[in-house]
Scaffold this motif. Structure first.
Motif, PDB file in Angstrom:
ATOM      1  N   SER A  10       0.842  -1.205   0.000  1.00  0.00           N
ATOM      2  CA  SER A  10       0.000   0.000   0.000  1.00  0.00           C
ATOM      3  C   SER A  10       0.874   1.251   0.000  1.00  0.00           C
ATOM      4  CB  SER A  10      -0.943   0.004   1.206  1.00  0.00           C
ATOM      5  OG  SER A  10      -0.276   0.355   2.407  1.00  0.00           O
ATOM      6  N   ARG A  11       1.995   1.176   0.714  1.00  0.00           N
ATOM      7  CA  ARG A  11       2.942   2.297   0.753  1.00  0.00           C
ATOM      8  C   ARG A  11       3.610   2.485  -0.614  1.00  0.00           C
ATOM      9  NH1 ARG A  11       4.613   7.225   1.822  1.00  0.00           N
ATOM     10  NH2 ARG A  11       6.804   7.402   2.412  1.00  0.00           N
ATOM     11  N   GLN A  12       3.973   1.378  -1.248  1.00  0.00           N
ATOM     12  CA  GLN A  12       4.604   1.466  -2.569  1.00  0.00           C
ATOM     13  C   GLN A  12       3.644   2.050  -3.602  1.00  0.00           C
ATOM     14  OE1 GLN A  12       6.309  -2.358  -3.732  1.00  0.00           O
ATOM     15  NE2 GLN A  12       8.333  -1.487  -3.489  1.00  0.00           N
ATOM     16  N   ALA A  13       2.384   1.624  -3.568  1.00  0.00           N
ATOM     17  CA  ALA A  13       1.393   2.138  -4.515  1.00  0.00           C
ATOM     18  C   ALA A  13       1.206   3.641  -4.337  1.00  0.00           C
ATOM     19  CB  ALA A  13       0.063   1.410  -4.324  1.00  0.00           C
ATOM     20  N   ALA A  14       1.173   4.098  -3.072  1.00  0.00           N
ATOM     21  CA  ALA A  14       1.035   5.531  -2.801  1.00  0.00           C
ATOM     22  C   ALA A  14       2.255   6.303  -3.289  1.00  0.00           C
ATOM     23  CB  ALA A  14       0.827   5.758  -1.305  1.00  0.00           C
ATOM     24  N   MET A  40      -2.384  14.084  -1.119  1.00  0.00           N
ATOM     25  CA  MET A  40      -2.844  14.087   0.267  1.00  0.00           C
ATOM     26  C   MET A  40      -3.036  12.634   0.705  1.00  0.00           C
ATOM     27  SD  MET A  40      -5.634  17.175   0.393  1.00  0.00           S
ATOM     28  CE  MET A  40      -5.976  16.846   2.126  1.00  0.00           C
ATOM     29  N   PHE A  41      -2.400  12.271   1.821  1.00  0.00           N
ATOM     30  CA  PHE A  41      -2.483  10.907   2.327  1.00  0.00           C
ATOM     31  C   PHE A  41      -3.164  10.891   3.688  1.00  0.00           C
ATOM     32  CE2 PHE A  41       1.324  11.094  -0.344  1.00  0.00           C
ATOM     33  CZ  PHE A  41       1.066  10.053  -1.222  1.00  0.00           C
ATOM     34  N   ARG A  42      -3.685   9.708   4.034  1.00  0.00           N
ATOM     35  CA  ARG A  42      -4.212   9.511   5.381  1.00  0.00           C
ATOM     36  C   ARG A  42      -4.019   8.045   5.776  1.00  0.00           C
ATOM     37  NH1 ARG A  42     -10.802   9.826   4.604  1.00  0.00           N
ATOM     38  NH2 ARG A  42     -11.059   7.876   3.463  1.00  0.00           N
ATOM     39  N   GLU A  43      -4.089   7.810   7.072  1.00  0.00           N
ATOM     40  CA  GLU A  43      -3.937   6.452   7.588  1.00  0.00           C
ATOM     41  C   GLU A  43      -5.276   5.727   7.486  1.00  0.00           C
ATOM     42  OE1 GLU A  43      -1.911   4.484  11.537  1.00  0.00           O
ATOM     43  OE2 GLU A  43      -3.286   6.163  11.799  1.00  0.00           O
ATOM     44  N   GLY A  57      -5.487  -6.034  17.219  1.00  0.00           N
ATOM     45  CA  GLY A  57      -5.140  -4.658  16.907  1.00  0.00           C
ATOM     46  C   GLY A  57      -5.632  -4.258  15.531  1.00  0.00           C
ATOM     47  N   LYS A  58      -5.198  -3.123  15.037  1.00  0.00           N
ATOM     48  CA  LYS A  58      -5.603  -2.637  13.720  1.00  0.00           C
ATOM     49  C   LYS A  58      -4.391  -2.487  12.819  1.00  0.00           C
ATOM     50  CE  LYS A  58      -9.741  -0.160  15.250  1.00  0.00           C
ATOM     51  NZ  LYS A  58     -10.460   1.146  15.265  1.00  0.00           N
ATOM     52  N   LEU A  59      -4.567  -2.862  11.557  1.00  0.00           N
ATOM     53  CA  LEU A  59      -3.509  -2.706  10.569  1.00  0.00           C
ATOM     54  C   LEU A  59      -3.579  -1.303   9.984  1.00  0.00           C
ATOM     55  CD1 LEU A  59      -3.739  -6.117   8.666  1.00  0.00           C
ATOM     56  CD2 LEU A  59      -2.227  -5.488  10.557  1.00  0.00           C
ATOM     57  N   SER A  60      -2.441  -0.670   9.848  1.00  0.00           N
ATOM     58  CA  SER A  60      -2.386   0.710   9.342  1.00  0.00           C
ATOM     59  C   SER A  60      -1.890   0.716   7.905  1.00  0.00           C
ATOM     60  CB  SER A  60      -1.458   1.548  10.229  1.00  0.00           C
ATOM     61  OG  SER A  60      -1.318   2.852   9.704  1.00  0.00           O
ATOM     62  N   PHE A  61      -2.795   1.020   6.970  1.00  0.00           N
ATOM     63  CA  PHE A  61      -2.455   1.101   5.555  1.00  0.00           C
ATOM     64  C   PHE A  61      -2.323   2.572   5.140  1.00  0.00           C
ATOM     65  CE2 PHE A  61      -4.333  -3.046   5.978  1.00  0.00           C
ATOM     66  CZ  PHE A  61      -3.614  -3.845   5.095  1.00  0.00           C
ATOM     67  N   VAL A  62      -1.671   2.804   4.008  1.00  0.00           N
ATOM     68  CA  VAL A  62      -1.546   4.153   3.456  1.00  0.00           C
ATOM     69  C   VAL A  62      -2.616   4.341   2.384  1.00  0.00           C
ATOM     70  CG1 VAL A  62      -0.058   5.800   2.272  1.00  0.00           C
ATOM     71  CG2 VAL A  62       0.932   4.127   3.853  1.00  0.00           C
ATOM     72  N   GLN A  63      -3.361   5.422   2.456  1.00  0.00           N
ATOM     73  CA  GLN A  63      -4.409   5.695   1.474  1.00  0.00           C
ATOM     74  C   GLN A  63      -4.249   7.118   0.946  1.00  0.00           C
ATOM     75  OE1 GLN A  63      -8.502   5.943   2.901  1.00  0.00           O
ATOM     76  NE2 GLN A  63      -9.210   4.903   1.071  1.00  0.00           N
ATOM     77  N   ASP A  64      -4.152   7.257  -0.393  1.00  0.00           N
ATOM     78  CA  ASP A  64      -4.092   8.596  -0.984  1.00  0.00           C
ATOM     79  C   ASP A  64      -5.518   9.094  -1.182  1.00  0.00           C
ATOM     80  OD1 ASP A  64      -4.063   6.428  -2.884  1.00  0.00           O
ATOM     81  OD2 ASP A  64      -4.044   7.920  -4.467  1.00  0.00           O
ATOM     82  N   VAL A  65      -5.779  10.271  -0.644  1.00  0.00           N
ATOM     83  CA  VAL A  65      -7.143  10.806  -0.622  1.00  0.00           C
ATOM     84  C   VAL A  65      -7.449  11.620  -1.876  1.00  0.00           C
ATOM     85  CG1 VAL A  65      -8.793  12.191   0.677  1.00  0.00           C
ATOM     86  CG2 VAL A  65      -7.043  10.879   1.889  1.00  0.00           C
ATOM     87  N   SER A  66      -6.602  12.601  -2.162  1.00  0.00           N
ATOM     88  CA  SER A  66      -6.857  13.474  -3.305  1.00  0.00           C
ATOM     89  C   SER A  66      -5.606  14.296  -3.601  1.00  0.00           C
ATOM     90  CB  SER A  66      -8.046  14.405  -3.020  1.00  0.00           C
ATOM     91  OG  SER A  66      -7.763  15.257  -1.929  1.00  0.00           O
ATOM     92  N   LEU A  67      -5.748  15.222  -4.534  1.00  0.00           N
ATOM     93  CA  LEU A  67      -4.664  16.134  -4.877  1.00  0.00           C
ATOM     94  C   LEU A  67      -4.933  17.504  -4.265  1.00  0.00           C
ATOM     95  CD1 LEU A  67      -4.053  15.352  -8.670  1.00  0.00           C
ATOM     96  CD2 LEU A  67      -2.590  14.746  -6.749  1.00  0.00           C
ATOM     97  N   LEU A  68      -3.878  18.128  -3.788  1.00  0.00           N
ATOM     98  CA  LEU A  68      -3.964  19.487  -3.241  1.00  0.00           C
ATOM     99  C   LEU A  68      -3.213  20.421  -4.180  1.00  0.00           C
ATOM    100  CD1 LEU A  68      -4.768  21.367  -0.853  1.00  0.00           C
ATOM    101  CD2 LEU A  68      -2.513  20.890   0.113  1.00  0.00           C
ATOM    102  N   ARG A  69      -3.896  21.443  -4.671  1.00  0.00           N
ATOM    103  CA  ARG A  69      -3.286  22.390  -5.610  1.00  0.00           C
ATOM    104  C   ARG A  69      -2.659  23.553  -4.855  1.00  0.00           C
ATOM    105  NH1 ARG A  69      -7.485  23.377  -8.202  1.00  0.00           N
ATOM    106  NH2 ARG A  69      -7.221  21.809  -9.820  1.00  0.00           N
TER     107      ARG A  69
END
Length: 246
Positions: A10-14, A40-43, A57-69
């Motif tokens: 997930s980190r590599q894809a981001a 813009m990224f979020r956990e 516990g919870k697994l923490s993945f990387v998720q790209d939310v959107s683009l910030l101009r």
């Protein structure tokens, strides 16, 4: 056992998508009026279950939310072309295209064969009445005041329309330095237009190159971790297989 690999992927894809954004910024370093973008990224947390307890516990993945101009104004460059206009401060020129109204910071305009003021793609630049701006064949001395009023040797011709929006981040790239949006355009009452100047891209090449280098290093680091995890899993499988055989 696969959780580590999934999180790393997930980190590599981001990182890969972030690299695309940086590369696009660098490609538009010399595009007039271009605004740099950032990811813009979020956990993203995923609940897990384990054998030791009902709720793990919870697994923490990387998720790209959107683009910030980056909406900051780019540097202004003198061109001495009377049909080059730079906007100082907020605002966008209104351009009528075949797909509807579009908006631009790029003020590199010209006259077509009919004497109409158009952008580099040949689309009409709008005046304050949402009409194309047309010059007579004998009008050669074109002057634009800071408020957008256009005059020639024959007197006042029209006034450039400059608009703004409640949220610039909601503007969508429509190609050819144009933006599209569903927001209602508000007329800027006191725009600041500079004739014979161009707003350059606000992208800083050195900064983007540094970002690209860091992204590549991070990507290689994640890949190394994946390789190590793969080797660890192979060793574990081999050890367990030998233990069963014994």
């Amino acid at each position: 056992m696969q959780n580590t690999s999934y999180i790393a992927l997930s980190r590599q894809a981001a990182l890969w998508r972030q690299l695309d954004v940086v590369a696009n910024n660098m490609a538009n370093t010399n595009t007039p009026g271009y605004k740099g973008q950032e990811m813009m990224f979020r956990e993203y947390l995923v609940p897990t279950r384990s054998t030791e307890r009902a709720l793990g516990g919870k697994l923490s993945f990387v998720q790209d939310v959107s683009l910030l101009r980056d909406t900051r104004e780019g540097p202004l460059t003198k061109t001495d072309n009377p049909l080059d206009f730079a906007l100082h401060g907020d605002g966008y020129f209104e351009i009528e295209t075949e797909a509807g109204m579009r908006y631009a910071r790029n003020g590199h305009f010209r006259l077509d064969q009919t004497g109409m003021l158009v952008n580099s793609q040949g689309f009409a630049v709008m005046d304050e009445r949402d009409q194309p701006i047309i010059f007579a064949p004998n009008e050669t001395r074109i002057e634009v005041a800071s408020d957008g009023t256009i005059s020639t040797e024959n007197g006042r011709v029209s006034k450039l329309k400059v608009v703004k929006f409640a949220n610039d981040q909601e503007l969508r790239n429509a190609g050819d330095s144009l933006y599209d949006t569903t927001q209602t355009a508000e007329t800027v009452e006191r725009p600041v237009i500079v004739q014979g100047m161009m707003e350059e891209s606000n992208v800083q090449p050195v900064v983007e190159m540094t970002k690209m280098t860091q992204i590549l290093r991070d990507y290689e680091g994640v890949q190394k971790m994946l390789d190590n995890e793969h080797e660890r899993q192979l060793k574990a499988i081999s050890t367990l297989s030998n233990a069963k055989s014994a």
